[in-house]
Design an enzyme around this catalytic site. Structure first.
Site, PDB file in Angstrom:
ATOM      1  CG  HIS A   1       0.390   3.229   4.505  1.00 57.91           C
ATOM      2  ND1 HIS A   1       0.813   2.997   5.800  1.00 57.91           N
ATOM      3  CD2 HIS A   1       0.052   2.016   4.005  1.00 57.91           C
ATOM      4  CE1 HIS A   1       0.737   1.703   6.058  1.00 57.91           C
ATOM      5  NE2 HIS A   1       0.283   1.080   4.994  1.00 57.91           N
TER       6      HIS A   1
ATOM      7  CB  CYS B   1      -0.927   0.008   1.207  1.00 53.59           C
ATOM      8  SG  CYS B   1      -2.115  -1.349   1.247  1.00 53.59           S
TER       9      CYS B   1
END
Length: 459
Positions: A111, A54
């Site tokens: 994130h 991610c």
């Protein structure tokens, strides 16, 4: 209402979404809203992220630069900014902001959902992307804080000890019994406000599902009651050195003593819950685009739908991402804009996430960012048959490039993998020793990218 001379941008980020969509060839998946967007835009069927996790994947999308492989890549960039602002180039939202746009982040765009650090990801003194957003939002509702919502299940359940949280769940209720329902409702509110502004907007909305744990309202799992999910085409663990891993993120959850690597029925159950999460995310996309149309801004808005990486659903004996096989690196990308010709025509061009920043700038008639690693995809939007370029990616285990025919991976310990997608689309036969000249050529190519990446990190 703002001037029609500047196009808005609606950027939809979907977490852990592999191309498990009907419009990308998975005809057993119920994804009508994303499929409709593909019909109205250009679907990039060979889009590859630059890192299969991610944080670093979102770093490349948001900055147009290759970077480091860790999930803290964006926070490390923020630390560099505090030390020397001139040493860090503007991010994509900052570039739009500096050119007269209102920039808003909602949900998981960087994130951390909401874009903050700290123990529970809600510390206003730890900003993940300084200078990027006018507002960075994350409705947490009963999940207490962004960290709780990120790994939340129905009705406010948050992850404490992972082994006590179910790896998947299907609960009766409305979309708001899971966090994405609240993210979507907030998106509808923001679109209403933004449409009345005299400034164009760059609005990024990040949905959490289908990220683990696979929880979605029961009505989405019910869609698959009579649908057979195809068997895993290549569930075998690689025998040669590779970026295979033990799927630790997946196995940290409660699996009720079952193992999808050895239990085929359980594997299919997991995959149905992943499919339900895809349909849940698809429904949120539908609500957001419908609202955009209701505001009257649809014909003046560039829409991007982007999956931050793929996800192995048992492929190569992996349940998760974090590897350099095709399944973890290939993700959906759809771009729709008001002046697009030949709508609905897909492209098979090889492209990568760093290309998005320069593409959106060109579509929005903004100054071209000369500092990015990516290449504008305007030619592919104009002509879906136009070829792309090779895609570069990396993780902690190695580096890889994907050409039109081959995937070549150079592992840290010096081992090499070469897969011929013409004859081996599932990357099961490493032919590196059979093609030494090609391996030498691709090694030089990947080393050039590695050097470029190192120089960029130093900046």
């Amino acid at each position: 209402m703002h001037s029609q001379n500047k196009k808005n941008v609606l950027f939809l980020c979907i977490d852990d979404l592999r191309p498990e969509l009907a419009s990308f060839g998975a005809d057993y998946i119920i994804s009508p809203n994303i499929d409709k967007l593909a019909e109205e835009g250009r679907a990039f069927h060979n889009h590859y992220v630059n890192s299969p996790s991610c944080g670093p994947s979102r770093f490349t999308m948001l900055t147009g630069h290759y970077g480091i492989a860790g999930n803290d890549a964006i926070f490390k960039r923020a630390k560099r900014l505090t030390k020397n602002t001139s040493s860090v180039t503007p991010s994509m939202p900052e570039w739009f902001k500096n050119n007269g746009y209102t920039t808003i982040s909602l949900g998981k765009v960087s994130h951390h959902p909401g874009g903050l650090g700290g123990k529970n990801w809600d510390d206003p003194n730890e900003i993940e992307m300084p200078n990027a957003w006018d507002k960075s939002l994350m409705p947490v509702s009963e999940w207490q804080h962004p960290r709780g919502a990120m790994h939340g299940l129905a009705n406010g359940e948050i992850r404490g000890k992972s082994k006590t949280m179910s790896v998947f769940q299907s609960t009766e209720g409305e979309d708001t019994i899971y966090p994405d329902g609240h993210i979507t409702n907030k998106a509808l509110e923001q679109l209403e406000k933004l449409s009345k502004s005299n400034k164009p907007f760059f609005f990024a909305v990040g949905l959490i599902r289908p990220h683990l744990p696979f929880g979605a309202p029961k009505k989405y799992l019910d869609l698959y009651n009579d649908i057979e999910i195809p068997k895993i085409p290549h569930p075998e663990k690689p025998t040669l050195p590779s970026t295979w891993h033990k799927s630790g993120e997946f196995f940290r959850y409660n699996l009720w003593g079952k193992d999808p690597r050895t239990d085929e029925d359980f594997a299919q159950e997991v995959r149905k819950h992943y499919a339900a999460c895809v349909s849940y995310a698809d429904a949120q996309v539908g609500k957001i685009i419908t609202k955009l149309k209701e505001t009257g801004q649809y014909k003046n808005t560039i829409i991007v739908l982007w999956g931050d990486h793929g996800w192995n659903l048992g492929d190569h004996n992996i349940w998760g991402k974090h590897n350099l096989f095709e399944e973890a690196l290939r993700s959906p990308l759809i771009i729709s804009h008001p002046n697009l010709k030949r709508k609905g025509k897909k492209t098979n061009a090889i492209v990568e996430s760093v290309d998005i920043f320069p593409t959106l700038c060109e579509l929005a008639n903004l100054p071209k960012p000369t500092f990015v690693n990516g290449t504008s995809l305007i030619s592919n939007l104009k002509n879906p048959k136009k070829k792309g370029h090779f895609a570069y990616a990396y993780n902690g285990s190695g580096k890889t490039i994907r050409t039109e025919r081959y995937r070549f991976t150079l592992l840290k310990k010096g081992n090499k993998e070469l897969y011929d997608h013409k004859n081996d689309p599932y990357e099961t036969e490493n032919i590196a020793t059979e093609k030494p000249k090609l391996v030498k050529k691709l090694t030089l190519l990947i080393n050039t990218k590695i050097d470029q990446n190192k120089n960029q990190i130093k900046k």
